[in-house]
Design an enzyme around this catalytic site. Structure first.
Site, PDB file in Angstrom:
ATOM      1  N   HIS A 313       0.670  -1.339   0.087  1.00 18.75           N
ATOM      2  CA  HIS A 313      -0.122  -0.074   0.067  1.00 18.75           C
ATOM      3  C   HIS A 313       0.902   1.428  -0.162  1.00 18.75           C
ATOM      4  O   HIS A 313       0.505   2.045  -0.796  1.00 18.75           O
ATOM      5  CB  HIS A 313      -0.925  -0.053   1.131  1.00 18.75           C
ATOM      6  CG  HIS A 313      -1.798   1.243   1.385  1.00 18.75           C
ATOM      7  ND1 HIS A 313      -2.631   1.823   0.635  1.00 18.75           N
ATOM      8  CD2 HIS A 313      -1.601   2.326   2.618  1.00 18.75           C
ATOM      9  CE1 HIS A 313      -3.159   2.720   1.119  1.00 18.75           C
ATOM     10  NE2 HIS A 313      -2.533   3.261   2.019  1.00 18.75           N
ATOM     11  N   SER A 377      -3.417   0.783  -4.779  1.00 19.57           N
ATOM     12  CA  SER A 377      -3.024  -0.515  -4.248  1.00 19.57           C
ATOM     13  C   SER A 377      -4.146  -1.534  -3.948  1.00 19.57           C
ATOM     14  O   SER A 377      -3.979  -2.331  -3.503  1.00 19.57           O
ATOM     15  CB  SER A 377      -2.316   0.183  -2.878  1.00 19.57           C
ATOM     16  OG  SER A 377      -3.442   0.333  -1.879  1.00 19.57           O
TER      17      SER A 377
HETATM   18  N1  HBI Z   1      -1.279   5.610  10.048  1.00 22.02           N
HETATM   19  N2  HBI Z   1       0.595   4.332   9.597  1.00 22.02           N
HETATM   20  C1  HBI Z   1      -0.676   5.030   9.249  1.00 22.02           C
HETATM   21  N3  HBI Z   1      -0.825   5.187   7.783  1.00 22.02           N
HETATM   22  C2  HBI Z   1      -1.845   5.597   7.246  1.00 22.02           C
HETATM   23  O1  HBI Z   1      -2.029   5.724   6.133  1.00 22.02           O
HETATM   24  C3  HBI Z   1      -2.732   6.122   8.375  1.00 22.02           C
HETATM   25  C4  HBI Z   1      -2.506   6.356   9.691  1.00 22.02           C
HETATM   26  N4  HBI Z   1      -3.329   6.681  10.488  1.00 22.02           N
HETATM   27  C5  HBI Z   1      -4.519   7.507   9.912  1.00 22.02           C
HETATM   28  C6  HBI Z   1      -4.631   7.596   8.748  1.00 22.02           C
HETATM   29  N5  HBI Z   1      -3.818   6.855   7.742  1.00 22.02           N
HETATM   30  C7  HBI Z   1      -5.820   8.265   7.885  1.00 22.02           C
HETATM   31  O2  HBI Z   1      -6.708   7.335   7.760  1.00 22.02           O
HETATM   32  C8  HBI Z   1      -6.303   9.580   8.454  1.00 22.02           C
HETATM   33  O3  HBI Z   1      -7.248   9.194   9.590  1.00 22.02           O
HETATM   34  C9  HBI Z   1      -5.272  10.705   8.432  1.00 22.02           C
HETATM   35 FE    FE Z   2      -2.631   4.912   3.268  1.00 18.11          FE
END
Ligand code: HBI
Ligand code: FE
Length: 455
Positions: A313, A377
């Site tokens: 991803h 992805s």
């Molecule tokens: N944490 N590691 C990681 N990767 C992400 O893509 C991610 C996240 N926390 C929250 C998030 N994405 C999003 O869904 C938003 O809530 C910002």
């Molecule tokens: Fe993401």
């Protein structure tokens, strides 16, 4: 803003940079959940005279306020003989409480009152000081109620140990739940992410044959769709990644190589992370052009499914887009808007992020293409999003910020941008509605967040 934020008066009559060198020591042990930590910082204004710092320090000492960092800067851009200085002070969290009867917040309040009575102005950043601003009759200006946020790149180290879901600990319905070897593998990769600190080279992972096979399946399927389904920026960058970063069906690229490439393109860099961060932490990282990236791969039993972000991803979905300058700017702006935002505004921003960076579509020569990483992805959803089934709406952050989304099934609604620069313009109009008594910008030279008091 015109003088008030959530009822707190901010007293500075002019616009000024009031914080340049501010930093907070990463101390994660008492971090409580996904939003507010107990961090408190003070800005004490002292005259430019010998010994003027002595009194504030003595008063803070008297009330048992422990300090972790002190930095100074003149309050005027050009040094003048009568210029005063702002002293930025970070207060230590009480992980092993000093033996006193009153709480840290109460002791700081008393210290600030005493300093005020000596004519010393103090700005408090942190929670629990709301009443003080109203009662002090103008001696204290406070940014209280504003959640802590990172001010320099190194502050992101504080996120390392506070993932919401540990990448190593799987849910019972995770495809790898019953696979002991898989879980141990995850454990060792996520442990490296946990230990990572700013400035270190990103962990190098030697992937196994089994892992490479999973990657190969995902890569082979997805690359068939990119020519017709991915936006032109993605199509332009992907071959460059193959050439420069080892993208291939037979190799999982190293985060270090991809990060170096991105830095040369847009200044974005990758940082390893154990698993999902809170939306606040994750978005705050974007303000530094830092993208938190997992490094483990999904379970081999279901190569085209993952319930969480994995290296497929991140590297196939996110990384290519982060090499595009307009998209990078868009992501950066979402990050800046998240600094110090309220929990409600973080929710709104997370939905904007979801419907753009994760699941966004963009117009291209009368057609619609994908730029969201969740689409790029996912073999299934990429096709679905560009079929006639889902509802398409024009990108509008005011709408997207209210749009609920399912996380375990395909999206019923997608938003279509005209371009990344127009998407950014619309986002910035939206970001203005986020209540904050200051504005922020990123200084790329010092890799710090600077704050302009905009009262
Ligand atoms: N944490 N590691 C990681 N990767 C992400 O893509 C991610 C996240 N926390 C929250 C998030 N994405 C999003 O869904 C938003 O809530 C910002
Ligand atoms: Fe993401």
């Amino acid at each position: 803003f015109f003088g008030s934020f959530k009822g707190y008066r901010l007293l500075s009559p002019t616009t000024k940079v009031f914080n340049r060198y501010f930093s907070v020591e990463p101390n994660t042990s008492s971090y409580s959940g996904n939003s507010h930590s107990g961090r408190i910082s003070l800005v004490v204004r002292v005259p430019n005279t010998p010994g003027s710092l002595t009194q504030p320090l003595a008063v803070l000492g008297k009330y048992q306020v422990n300090l972790t960092r002190i930095e100074s800067r003149p309050t005027t851009e050009v040094k003048q003989p009568d210029a005063s200085y702002d002293i930025f002070i970070n207060v230590s969290e009480e992980t092993s409480p000093i033996v006193t009867n009153s709480s840290l917040v109460d002791r700081i309040k008393k210290a600030v009152e005493e300093l005020n009575s000596h004519g010393i102005k103090v700005t408090v950043l942190g929670e629990g000081f709301e009443d003080m601003a109203q009662s002090s009759g103008g001696e204290v200006s406070t940014l209280s109620g504003i959640p802590w946020f990172p001010r320099k790149m190194r502050d992101l180290d504080a996120f390392a140990s506070r993932t919401l879901e540990f990448g190593a600990e799987l849910d019972a319905d995770h495809p790898g739940f019953h696979d002991k070897a898989y879980r141990e593998r995850r454990q060792s990769i996520t442990e490296n992410a946990k230990q990572y600190r700013y400035g270190q080279p990103l962990p190098h992972v030697t992937y196994s044959e089994k892992e490479l096979k999973t990657w190969n399946t995902v890569y082979t399927e997805l690359t068939q769709l990119y020519p017709t389904h991915a936006c032109k920026q993605y199509r332009y960058i992907f071959p460059l990644l193959e050439k420069n970063c080892g993208y291939s069906p037979h190799q999982i690229p190293q985060l270090q190589d991809v990060s170096e490439f991105l830095r040369e393109c847009t200044g974005f860099r990758l940082r390893p992370v154990m698993g999902l961060l809170s939306p606040r932490d994750f978005l705050n990282g974007l303000a530094f052009r830092v993208f938190h990236s997992t490094q483990y791969i999904r379970h081999h039993s279901k190569p085209l499914y993952t319930p969480e972000p994995d290296v497929c991803h991140e590297l196939l979905g996110h990384a290519p887009m982060l090499a595009d300058p307009d998209f990078a700017e868009f992501s950066h702006q979402i990050g800046l808007a998240s600094l110090g935002a309220s929990d409600e505004d973080i929710d709104r921003l997370a939905r904007c992020y979801w419907f753009s960076v994760e699941f966004g579509l963009v117009k291209e020569d009368g057609q619609v293409k994908a730029y969201g990483a969740g689409l790029l992805s996912s073999f299934g959803e990429l096709q679905y999003a560009l079929s006639n089934e889902p509802q398409l709406l024009p990108w509008d952050p005011f709408v997207a910020s209210k749009q609920p989304y399912p996380i375990t099934q395909y999206q019923p609604v997608y938003f279509v941008a005209d371009s990344f620069s127009s998407a950014t313009d619309k986002f910035l109009q939206f970001a203005e509605t986020i209540a904050r008594p200051f504005s922020v910008w990123y200084n790329p030279y010092s890799q710090t967040i600077e704050i302009v008091d905009s009262i």
